[in-house]
Scaffold this motif. Structure first.
Motif, PDB file in Angstrom:
ATOM      1  N   GLN A  74       0.853  -1.193   0.000  1.00 27.36           N
ATOM      2  CA  GLN A  74       0.000   0.000   0.000  1.00 27.36           C
ATOM      3  C   GLN A  74       0.895   1.251   0.000  1.00 27.36           C
ATOM      4  O   GLN A  74       1.584   1.529   0.978  1.00 27.36           O
ATOM      5  N   LEU A  75       0.832   1.977  -1.113  1.00 26.23           N
ATOM      6  CA  LEU A  75       1.702   3.152  -1.282  1.00 26.23           C
ATOM      7  C   LEU A  75       0.885   4.407  -1.557  1.00 26.23           C
ATOM      8  O   LEU A  75       1.243   5.216  -2.414  1.00 26.23           O
ATOM      9  N   GLY A  76      -0.220   4.571  -0.854  1.00 24.48           N
ATOM     10  CA  GLY A  76      -0.995   5.796  -0.963  1.00 24.48           C
ATOM     11  C   GLY A  76      -2.241   5.663  -1.826  1.00 24.48           C
ATOM     12  O   GLY A  76      -2.432   4.680  -2.550  1.00 24.48           O
ATOM     13  N   THR A  77      -3.068   6.711  -1.757  1.00 21.98           N
ATOM     14  CA  THR A  77      -4.356   6.695  -2.455  1.00 21.98           C
ATOM     15  C   THR A  77      -4.192   6.710  -3.976  1.00 21.98           C
ATOM     16  O   THR A  77      -4.959   6.079  -4.705  1.00 21.98           O
ATOM     17  N   GLY A  78      -3.203   7.465  -4.448  1.00 17.67           N
ATOM     18  CA  GLY A  78      -2.947   7.498  -5.889  1.00 17.67           C
ATOM     19  C   GLY A  78      -2.503   6.135  -6.398  1.00 17.67           C
ATOM     20  O   GLY A  78      -2.940   5.673  -7.460  1.00 17.67           O
ATOM     21  N   HIS A  79      -1.647   5.506  -5.645  1.00 14.46           N
ATOM     22  CA  HIS A  79      -1.167   4.162  -5.997  1.00 14.46           C
ATOM     23  C   HIS A  79      -2.328   3.168  -6.016  1.00 14.46           C
ATOM     24  O   HIS A  79      -2.394   2.290  -6.882  1.00 14.46           O
ATOM     25  N   ALA A  80      -3.269   3.322  -5.075  1.00 21.62           N
ATOM     26  CA  ALA A  80      -4.442   2.443  -5.036  1.00 21.62           C
ATOM     27  C   ALA A  80      -5.269   2.596  -6.309  1.00 21.62           C
ATOM     28  O   ALA A  80      -5.695   1.614  -6.917  1.00 21.62           O
ATOM     29  N   ALA A  81      -5.496   3.845  -6.723  1.00 21.09           N
ATOM     30  CA  ALA A  81      -6.279   4.083  -7.940  1.00 21.09           C
ATOM     31  C   ALA A  81      -5.583   3.512  -9.173  1.00 21.09           C
ATOM     32  O   ALA A  81      -6.245   3.025 -10.105  1.00 21.09           O
ATOM     33  N   MET A  82      -4.257   3.538  -9.184  1.00 25.84           N
ATOM     34  CA  MET A  82      -3.510   2.985 -10.319  1.00 25.84           C
ATOM     35  C   MET A  82      -3.805   1.501 -10.537  1.00 25.84           C
ATOM     36  O   MET A  82      -3.734   0.997 -11.657  1.00 25.84           O
ATOM     37  N   PHE A 177      -6.704   8.412 -15.612  1.00 25.28           N
ATOM     38  CA  PHE A 177      -5.605   7.476 -15.826  1.00 25.28           C
ATOM     39  C   PHE A 177      -4.406   8.139 -16.512  1.00 25.28           C
ATOM     40  O   PHE A 177      -3.262   7.710 -16.307  1.00 25.28           O
ATOM     41  N   GLU A 178      -4.659   9.190 -17.295  1.00 27.04           N
ATOM     42  CA  GLU A 178      -3.532   9.964 -17.826  1.00 27.04           C
ATOM     43  C   GLU A 178      -2.811  10.685 -16.703  1.00 27.04           C
ATOM     44  O   GLU A 178      -1.575  10.708 -16.643  1.00 27.04           O
ATOM     45  N   GLY A 179      -3.573  11.275 -15.794  1.00 33.00           N
ATOM     46  CA  GLY A 179      -2.981  12.020 -14.680  1.00 33.00           C
ATOM     47  C   GLY A 179      -2.238  11.129 -13.707  1.00 33.00           C
ATOM     48  O   GLY A 179      -1.203  11.530 -13.143  1.00 33.00           O
ATOM     49  N   LEU A 180      -2.738   9.914 -13.482  1.00 32.81           N
ATOM     50  CA  LEU A 180      -2.076   9.009 -12.537  1.00 32.81           C
ATOM     51  C   LEU A 180      -0.644   8.693 -12.964  1.00 32.81           C
ATOM     52  O   LEU A 180       0.227   8.438 -12.119  1.00 32.81           O
ATOM     53  N   LYS A 181      -0.377   8.739 -14.267  1.00 32.49           N
ATOM     54  CA  LYS A 181       0.989   8.484 -14.762  1.00 32.49           C
ATOM     55  C   LYS A 181       1.967   9.561 -14.315  1.00 32.49           C
ATOM     56  O   LYS A 181       3.184   9.332 -14.276  1.00 32.49           O
ATOM     57  N   GLU A 182       1.437  10.750 -13.982  1.00 32.30           N
ATOM     58  CA  GLU A 182       2.309  11.884 -13.660  1.00 32.30           C
ATOM     59  C   GLU A 182       2.498  12.098 -12.161  1.00 32.30           C
ATOM     60  O   GLU A 182       3.279  12.953 -11.746  1.00 32.30           O
ATOM     61  N   ILE A 183       1.783  11.347 -11.343  1.00 28.84           N
ATOM     62  CA  ILE A 183       1.946  11.504  -9.888  1.00 28.84           C
ATOM     63  C   ILE A 183       3.317  10.980  -9.465  1.00 28.84           C
ATOM     64  O   ILE A 183       3.751   9.908  -9.891  1.00 28.84           O
ATOM     65  N   LYS A 184       3.996  11.725  -8.602  1.00 32.33           N
ATOM     66  CA  LYS A 184       5.307  11.341  -8.088  1.00 32.33           C
ATOM     67  C   LYS A 184       5.195  11.007  -6.599  1.00 32.33           C
ATOM     68  O   LYS A 184       4.262  11.435  -5.912  1.00 32.33           O
ATOM     69  N   ASN A 185       6.166  10.268  -6.109  1.00 32.89           N
ATOM     70  CA  ASN A 185       6.191   9.920  -4.691  1.00 32.89           C
ATOM     71  C   ASN A 185       7.333  10.602  -3.950  1.00 32.89           C
ATOM     72  O   ASN A 185       7.895  10.060  -2.999  1.00 32.89           O
ATOM     73  N   ASN A 186       7.658  11.818  -4.412  1.00 35.20           N
ATOM     74  CA  ASN A 186       8.761  12.568  -3.777  1.00 35.20           C
ATOM     75  C   ASN A 186       8.266  13.315  -2.538  1.00 35.20           C
ATOM     76  O   ASN A 186       8.173  14.545  -2.509  1.00 35.20           O
ATOM     77  N   ASN A 187       7.882  12.534  -1.531  1.00 32.94           N
ATOM     78  CA  ASN A 187       7.445  13.094  -0.246  1.00 32.94           C
ATOM     79  C   ASN A 187       8.022  12.236   0.865  1.00 32.94           C
ATOM     80  O   ASN A 187       8.642  11.197   0.622  1.00 32.94           O
ATOM     81  N   ALA A 188       7.828  12.676   2.088  1.00 31.80           N
ATOM     82  CA  ALA A 188       8.434  11.999   3.237  1.00 31.80           C
ATOM     83  C   ALA A 188       8.011  10.542   3.352  1.00 31.80           C
ATOM     84  O   ALA A 188       8.786   9.686   3.803  1.00 31.80           O
ATOM     85  N   GLN A 189       6.769  10.244   2.929  1.00 39.12           N
ATOM     86  CA  GLN A 189       6.260   8.871   3.054  1.00 39.12           C
ATOM     87  C   GLN A 189       6.536   8.013   1.811  1.00 39.12           C
ATOM     88  O   GLN A 189       6.235   6.821   1.806  1.00 39.12           O
ATOM     89  N   LEU A 194      -3.562  10.906  -4.358  1.00 40.98           N
ATOM     90  CA  LEU A 194      -4.596  11.274  -5.313  1.00 40.98           C
ATOM     91  C   LEU A 194      -4.787  12.788  -5.378  1.00 40.98           C
ATOM     92  O   LEU A 194      -5.105  13.341  -6.435  1.00 40.98           O
ATOM     93  N   THR A 195      -4.594  13.455  -4.261  1.00 42.18           N
ATOM     94  CA  THR A 195      -4.786  14.914  -4.213  1.00 42.18           C
ATOM     95  C   THR A 195      -3.825  15.657  -5.145  1.00 42.18           C
ATOM     96  O   THR A 195      -4.121  16.782  -5.557  1.00 42.18           O
ATOM     97  N   ASP A 196      -2.694  15.031  -5.488  1.00 40.08           N
ATOM     98  CA  ASP A 196      -1.741  15.687  -6.390  1.00 40.08           C
ATOM     99  C   ASP A 196      -2.335  15.929  -7.777  1.00 40.08           C
ATOM    100  O   ASP A 196      -1.870  16.790  -8.530  1.00 40.08           O
ATOM    101  N   LEU A 197      -3.382  15.170  -8.120  1.00 39.68           N
ATOM    102  CA  LEU A 197      -4.002  15.343  -9.434  1.00 39.68           C
ATOM    103  C   LEU A 197      -4.632  16.718  -9.598  1.00 39.68           C
ATOM    104  O   LEU A 197      -4.766  17.217 -10.721  1.00 39.68           O
ATOM    105  N   VAL A 198      -5.018  17.341  -8.483  1.00 39.85           N
ATOM    106  CA  VAL A 198      -5.631  18.676  -8.571  1.00 39.85           C
ATOM    107  C   VAL A 198      -4.652  19.661  -9.196  1.00 39.85           C
ATOM    108  O   VAL A 198      -4.995  20.400 -10.143  1.00 39.85           O
ATOM    109  N   GLU A 199      -3.434  19.695  -8.695  1.00 37.60           N
ATOM    110  CA  GLU A 199      -2.431  20.620  -9.249  1.00 37.60           C
ATOM    111  C   GLU A 199      -2.023  20.196 -10.655  1.00 37.60           C
ATOM    112  O   GLU A 199      -1.793  21.051 -11.521  1.00 37.60           O
TER     113      GLU A 199
END
Length: 451
Positions: A74-82, A177-189, A194-199
């Motif tokens: 489990q690597l976050g909500t964005g990863h779950a949607a992927m 699904f296009e946006g999910l390809k662009e999410i990065k995991n460059n955070n402390a965790q 999923l919230t990164d898709l807004v920006e």
């Protein structure tokens, strides 16, 4: 095309349980069950449940009513949607919800789809006096969502924002699904959010809408047993209000417990401390007095249930049951019957107008119309190895304290004398009597007392 992704892979450590978090029950149904039910009522075409911890228990419960995607690790909500990649070719809108939010209603889900009609994404938000630990919604000059800022990252000005993210999103599926390809995991965790898709969407000039829910508690997430109790209370009040608005009288709604799938007819009256569970169906003008428990029961118009238990059984129109009776195992009571106090029926058909007033067990029996049972009757249906049926035909009279040793048939208008143990069938119109002849010993009572 409407699709849904339900995020249900988390362990839920704060529940302090061996059970998968989304399988904890609210109103006798696992949380994930409530969510899937609401999605179905909102006419969602495809539902993908993302599983992880406790995956087998979720699959065993939902079976093939949904599709599954495994998130491991489990690597976050964005990863779950992927992981829900089976949806990536679909057109239309996709709603994403958390599996620990059992209170969401189908009406709200429909509103979310409508809110997203002209947008790339819609965030379901709520307005709180104190946003506390929730991510804040930052809007732009067009009143659209510019970004979602987690509470720990908020400036002092952003912390003053009262609009928060509930964790429910709706996307145009192809853009998701296009946006999910662009999410990065460059955070402390090192997780994908999923919230990164807004920006990401804003940078592409895509509009992100926000829909404020009418009742913030409808979107609550359950993280521990305290939250579970809050969700139970909210859903109970929601269900009870619906029934009252539909013409049912609840004497004390705060102490009446009704499952979501229960149906109740108009002008029925439900007293406090009544539990109605499963697929129970209550007709019109029914009265259910305190301390009654019904599960998967059918109660027809005008019946009265008094402090009794009815499980997997049916009570006909204008019949009365109780107090302190127990009907179970596919018992069917016809109309205009009376079942009195301390009576138990098991797997029994009880004919129209028949009466069984008190202290009786009738098991595995077929009872005709207009039959009367005296006090203390037992149909003896089990010999220690096998169960047998008893047949009692129309108009029979069963005297008090009779034992009917099955298999046995009592004919029409037959009479069984009180105190009899009946081992052979009794023909129509006959009387069965099976008891020792009484003898009198003159004066022995006085002799005994003077010993």
């Amino acid at each position: 095309m409407r699709s849904a992704i339900v995020l249900a892979a988390g362990k839920g450590t704060r529940m302090k349980s061996d059970k998968c978090k989304v399988m904890h029950e609210v109103l006798h149904k696992p949380m994930i069950g409530h969510i899937v039910e609401s999605l179905r009522k909102a006419n969602v075409d495809r539902i993908v449940v993302v599983v992880g911890h406790g995956a087998e228990s979720v699959k065993e419960y939902l079976k093939d009513s949904v599709e599954y995607a495994l998130q491991e690790p489990q690597l976050g909500t964005g990863h779950a949607a992927m992981q829900a990649e089976m949806l990536k070719e679909e057109k239309g809108d996709t709603i994403i919800l958390c599996g620990d939010g059992p209170c969401i209603q189908s009406e709200t889900i429909l509103k979310v789809f409508e809110a997203n009609k002209d947008h790339a994404c819609s965030v379901v938000t709520a307005v709180l006096e104190d946003g506390a630990r929730y991510g804040r919604i930052v809007r732009n000059e067009k009143n659209l969502v510019e970004k979602i800022v987690e509470a720990k990252d908020c400036s002092s000005e952003e912390l003053e924002i009262k609009e928060i993210n509930t964790g429910i999103f709706c996307f145009k599926n192809e853009l998701l699904f296009e946006g999910l390809k662009e999410i990065k995991n460059n955070n402390a965790q090192n997780e994908y959010y999923l919230t990164d898709l807004v920006e990401i969407f804003n940078k592409k000039g895509l509009s992100v809408n926000a829909m404020v829910v009418d009742d913030v508690d409808e979107t609550m997430g359950v993280n521990d047993r305290v939250d579970l109790a809050k969700a139970q209370k909210w859903l109970k009040q929601h269900v009870n209000k619906k029934h009252m608005m539909n013409g049912v009288t609840l004497i004390d709604p705060d102490n009446t417990y009704i499952d979501t799938e229960v149906s109740i007819g108009v002008d029925s009256v439900i007293y406090p401390n009544v539990h109605l569970e499963g697929n129970t169906v209550i007709g019109n003008n029914v009265t259910i007095f305190p301390n009654s428990y019904l599960r998967n029961a059918v109660i027809e118009d005008g019946a009265v249930i008094d402090s009794s238990k009815v499980v997997e059984s049916k009570v006909g129109a204008n019949s009365t049951v109780g107090p302190m009776s127990h009907l179970r195992n596919n018992t069917v009571v016809a109309s205009n019957c009376r079942i009195g106090n301390f009576v138990e029926f098991k797997n029994t058909n009880f004919g129209e107008g028949s009466k069984c007033a008190h202290l009786t067990y009738v098991g595995d029996s077929d009872v005709g119309k207009g039959v009367n049972f005296g006090c203390g009757v037992v149909t003896v249906n089990y010999d220690g190895k096998n169960k047998f049926r008893t047949t009692i035909k129309d108009g029979a009279f069963i005297g008090s304290n009779c034992n009917l040793i099955a298999p046995v048939t009592i004919g029409e208008n037959a009479l069984l004398a009180a105190g009899s143990t009946i081992t052979s069938s009794v023909e129509d119109g006959d009387m069965g009597i099976a008891r020792s002849r009484q003898s009198i010993k003159k004066g022995y009572g006085t002799v005994y007392k003077n010993k």
